[in-house]
Design an enzyme around this catalytic site. Structure first.
Site, PDB file in Angstrom:
ATOM      1  N   HIS A 445      37.983  37.391  43.695  1.00  0.00           N
ATOM      2  CA  HIS A 445      37.704  37.256  42.265  1.00  0.00           C
ATOM      3  C   HIS A 445      36.359  36.562  42.021  1.00  0.00           C
ATOM      4  CE1 HIS A 445      42.380  37.038  41.501  1.00  0.00           C
ATOM      5  NE2 HIS A 445      41.974  38.265  41.762  1.00  0.00           N
TER       6      HIS A 445
HETATM    7  C1  FAD Z   1      40.546  43.898  47.062  1.00  0.00           C
HETATM    8  C2  FAD Z   1      40.567  43.376  45.657  1.00  0.00           C
HETATM    9  C3  FAD Z   1      41.782  43.055  45.060  1.00  0.00           C
HETATM   10  C4  FAD Z   1      41.795  42.565  43.755  1.00  0.00           C
HETATM   11  N1  FAD Z   1      43.008  42.419  43.131  1.00  0.00           N
HETATM   12  C5  FAD Z   1      43.020  42.141  41.798  1.00  0.00           C
HETATM   13  C6  FAD Z   1      44.231  42.194  41.064  1.00  0.00           C
HETATM   14  O1  FAD Z   1      45.298  42.545  41.595  1.00  0.00           O
HETATM   15  N2  FAD Z   1      44.199  41.886  39.737  1.00  0.00           N
HETATM   16  C7  FAD Z   1      43.042  41.501  39.110  1.00  0.00           C
HETATM   17  O2  FAD Z   1      43.083  41.180  37.916  1.00  0.00           O
HETATM   18  N3  FAD Z   1      41.861  41.455  39.787  1.00  0.00           N
HETATM   19  C8  FAD Z   1      41.822  41.817  41.091  1.00  0.00           C
HETATM   20  N4  FAD Z   1      40.632  41.874  41.748  1.00  0.00           N
HETATM   21  C9  FAD Z   1      39.420  41.472  41.013  1.00  0.00           C
HETATM   22  C10 FAD Z   1      38.988  42.471  39.942  1.00  0.00           C
HETATM   23  O3  FAD Z   1      39.160  43.786  40.404  1.00  0.00           O
HETATM   24  C11 FAD Z   1      37.545  42.181  39.556  1.00  0.00           C
HETATM   25  O4  FAD Z   1      37.460  40.873  39.029  1.00  0.00           O
HETATM   26  C12 FAD Z   1      36.983  43.141  38.519  1.00  0.00           C
HETATM   27  O5  FAD Z   1      37.179  44.467  38.901  1.00  0.00           O
HETATM   28  C13 FAD Z   1      35.488  42.856  38.342  1.00  0.00           C
HETATM   29  O6  FAD Z   1      34.949  43.793  37.444  1.00  0.00           O
HETATM   30  P1  FAD Z   1      33.387  43.997  37.305  1.00  0.00           P
HETATM   31  O7  FAD Z   1      33.183  45.026  36.267  1.00  0.00           O
HETATM   32  O8  FAD Z   1      32.738  42.685  37.158  1.00  0.00           O
HETATM   33  O9  FAD Z   1      32.901  44.541  38.742  1.00  0.00           O
HETATM   34  P2  FAD Z   1      33.339  45.831  39.540  1.00  0.00           P
HETATM   35  O10 FAD Z   1      34.607  46.383  39.028  1.00  0.00           O
HETATM   36  O11 FAD Z   1      33.281  45.453  40.983  1.00  0.00           O
HETATM   37  O12 FAD Z   1      32.227  46.901  39.196  1.00  0.00           O
HETATM   38  C14 FAD Z   1      30.916  46.874  39.647  1.00  0.00           C
HETATM   39  C15 FAD Z   1      30.461  48.303  39.834  1.00  0.00           C
HETATM   40  O13 FAD Z   1      29.044  48.325  39.963  1.00  0.00           O
HETATM   41  C16 FAD Z   1      28.692  49.159  41.044  1.00  0.00           C
HETATM   42  N5  FAD Z   1      27.413  48.689  41.563  1.00  0.00           N
HETATM   43  C17 FAD Z   1      27.170  47.526  42.214  1.00  0.00           C
HETATM   44  N6  FAD Z   1      25.879  47.461  42.567  1.00  0.00           N
HETATM   45  C18 FAD Z   1      25.296  48.610  42.133  1.00  0.00           C
HETATM   46  C19 FAD Z   1      23.987  49.138  42.226  1.00  0.00           C
HETATM   47  N7  FAD Z   1      23.001  48.485  42.853  1.00  0.00           N
HETATM   48  N8  FAD Z   1      23.730  50.348  41.669  1.00  0.00           N
HETATM   49  C20 FAD Z   1      24.712  51.044  41.020  1.00  0.00           C
HETATM   50  N9  FAD Z   1      25.987  50.602  40.947  1.00  0.00           N
HETATM   51  C21 FAD Z   1      26.274  49.388  41.480  1.00  0.00           C
HETATM   52  C22 FAD Z   1      29.835  48.990  42.028  1.00  0.00           C
HETATM   53  O14 FAD Z   1      29.880  50.025  42.978  1.00  0.00           O
HETATM   54  C23 FAD Z   1      31.026  48.955  41.098  1.00  0.00           C
HETATM   55  O15 FAD Z   1      31.490  50.240  40.789  1.00  0.00           O
HETATM   56  C24 FAD Z   1      40.575  42.356  43.053  1.00  0.00           C
HETATM   57  C25 FAD Z   1      39.367  42.683  43.647  1.00  0.00           C
HETATM   58  C26 FAD Z   1      39.351  43.210  44.932  1.00  0.00           C
HETATM   59  C27 FAD Z   1      38.031  43.590  45.542  1.00  0.00           C
END
Ligand code: FAD
Length: 508
Positions: A445
């Protein structure tokens, strides 16, 4: 290629913000995603996360060696595909506590402001329990109240089966809930395999997005950075926005000296306990071979059975310190997994059993993210700052003891199995501390690396990058501090709310 808006990253927040912008029909919106599509069974089938973690749909980042955890290097898994980490996560659904948001102390982000956004996204997600939880999870869910069917809540001591972002036995990611409906109805476009190197500027305004493969795309109205807590600060620093001295050393020309970019990294530290025994939880054992063999047919024909398990099926919240006049918040969250997890190296192993971990709801330790190179193909330095502050260690020690008590008390009947790791010999505070330093992990997280806030923070409370026009950040990186439970729902909320804020400010 020219669009009105470009959203970088199709993750939990990116899908939500892109859908919100597209729905407003004020121009073309394109999402750039570094990874491939999510159109594979192992993403749709909840149990498939065992396969996607560590696969080519995972960024597979590593932390720097963590000095308070025996210099170990931690896995920093992040979704690398459409849906981002919502396509690889355990689907546990929590908004967090109302005072998590109040304590951010940011106008526009108090609980009264964000509650409506949670309600709106939950209409699309429809969080629900998985169809066939394992009896062990059902038993663990009764740890506090024998008759309650409610999910546990960080608002009070409680246990229960988790709500999940799954629907009809399959994962329901941010791509399912926001992105694809907006592609069908509002002309939202997505380009996969679009790994962003940096953003470039024209007369102080963010205007172009340069990809690692040399392509450049332009945005007339604005660019939204939604690449997550690792990706977003990395892209910004490569674009010349960050700590000037560090960037200069890497030969990056400075656009804005913003020392806080990459700082304030926070994650939930966790420590686990393993139980193993015959006729216990899911596992790779002969007497479960028939159930494993039938499970794909069950999933395909009835959308139930063991493949609908999100692993982390149940959990709890509790305190370890006495309640005080001004603090009665649970300090720990438990994740219960009715599956045999290996403890001798590999997590997939033979045997049947169950596993549970306990984590600190509001850790005080902080880490940081810095670039190790201006080359976008080189991973950044991710210092998780795990267990840097003694307070987090103390809560984990108390949490570990209480977790054992809960596991002892849960009405598991004949499926109860003995603790095999770390085992009863680890019982004094010193022994538990040693176990924590040797075996703790994080809940995956990471948040806070582009925290919104007052002057000096990288991002304003309207999610605009300071000192730059036409650039917003919408993902988990903007959280000033971590919420008390899992971070997916709050990340989606941030994306959903960001679209409203951007539409209020943008000139089109
Ligand atoms: C294994 C795992 C289990 C988890 N379990 C849970 C759970 O059960 N419940 C929960 O609430 N949370 C869980 N989490 C945490 C939760 O999924 C994250 O907090 C949330 O998805 C974060 O969202 P975000 O939009 O910040 O980033 P992300 O969802 O990670 O999105 C970022 C996106 O940007 C893309 N990206 C990154 N760099 C670049 C670039 N240079 N160019 C183009 N694209 C790029 C990535 O590929 C990705 O698609 C878990 C996370 C993981 C990894």
């Amino acid at each position: 290629m020219k669009f009105d808006f470009i959203v970088i990253g199709a993750g939990s927040a990116g899908c939500a913000v892109a859908a919100g912008l597209a729905k407003a029909r004020i121009g073309s919106v394109c999402v750039l995603e570094a990874g491939p599509t999510d159109a594979v069974p192992q993403v749709k089938i909840p149990f498939g996360l065992l396969h996607t973690m560590g696969s080519k749909r995972d960024w597979n980042f590593k932390s720097t060696s963590q000095s308070n955890a025996n210099n170990r290097v931690f896995n920093v898994n992040r979704g690398y595909m459409v849906g981002g980490s919502s396509s690889i996560n355990s689907m546990v659904w929590f908004r967090g506590r109302a005072d998590d948001f109040d304590n951010w102390q940011q106008p526009g982000w108090r609980w009264n402001d964000v509650e409506r956004d949670f309600i709106e996204i939950e209409k699309l997600i429809q969080p629900q329990q998985i169809p066939t939880p394992h009896p062990l999870s059902v038993a663990f869910a009764k740890s506090f109240l024998a008759n309650s069917d409610a999910p546990p809540t960080p608002d009070r001591e409680s246990a229960g089966l988790f709500d999940t972002n799954s629907r009809n036995g399959r994962r329901w990611s941010a791509a399912d809930a926001f992105l694809r409906p907006a592609m069908r109805s509002h002309g939202l476009q997505i380009i996969t395999g679009a790994n962003v190197n940096r953003i470039s500027f024209e007369e102080g305004r963010a205007r172009h997005v340069e990809l690692v493969d040399g392509r450049t795309l332009s945005a007339r109205c604005g660019i939204v950075l939604s690449a997550g807590s690792i990706g977003s600060p990395s892209i910004l620093m490569r674009s010349g926005i960050g700590p000037a001295a560090q960037l200069s050393e890497l030969g990056i020309s400075i656009k804005v000296d913003s020392p806080q970019v990459g700082q304030n990294l926070s994650d939930h530290p966790v420590i686990g306990v393993h139980h193993e025994g015959r006729n216990s939880g899911y596992g790779l054992v002969w007497n479960q071979s028939l159930q494993w063999a039938l499970s794909p047919f069950q999933w395909l024909t009835q959308r139930n059975g063991r493949l609908t398990s999100n692993f982390v099926e149940a959990g709890a919240f509790f305190r370890v310190n006495p309640i005080t006049d001004d603090d009665d918040r649970p300090e720990c969250q438990v994740h219960f997994i009715p599956y045999m997890m290996g403890f001798k190296g590999k997590s997939i192993t033979t045997g049947s059993g169950y596993f549970a971990d306990v984590g600190v709801c509001r850790p005080v330790s902080r880490g940081s993210l810095t670039l190790s190179s201006s080359d976008p193909r080189v991973a950044p330095n991710i210092d998780l700052g795990v267990l840097k502050e003694e307070q987090d260690v103390q809560i984990l020690i108390g949490g570990f003891r209480r977790l054992r008590e809960l596991l002892d008390k849960a009405p598991m009947g004949d499926s109860r199995a003995p603790e095999v790791y770390p085992g009863a010999a680890v019982s004094s505070d010193d022994e538990i501390t040693e176990h924590i330093r040797a075996r703790s992990g994080t809940a995956y997280h990471p948040v806070g690396t582009l925290a919104m806030g007052e002057q000096g923070t990288p991002v304003t409370n309207t999610l605009q990058l300071r000192d730059v026009d036409g650039l917003w950040v919408a993902d988990a990186s903007v959280m000033p501090s971590i919420t008390s439970a899992n971070t997916n729902a709050p990340s989606m909320m941030i994306g959903h709310r960001a679209a409203k804020l951007i539409l209020r400010e943008v000139k089109y």
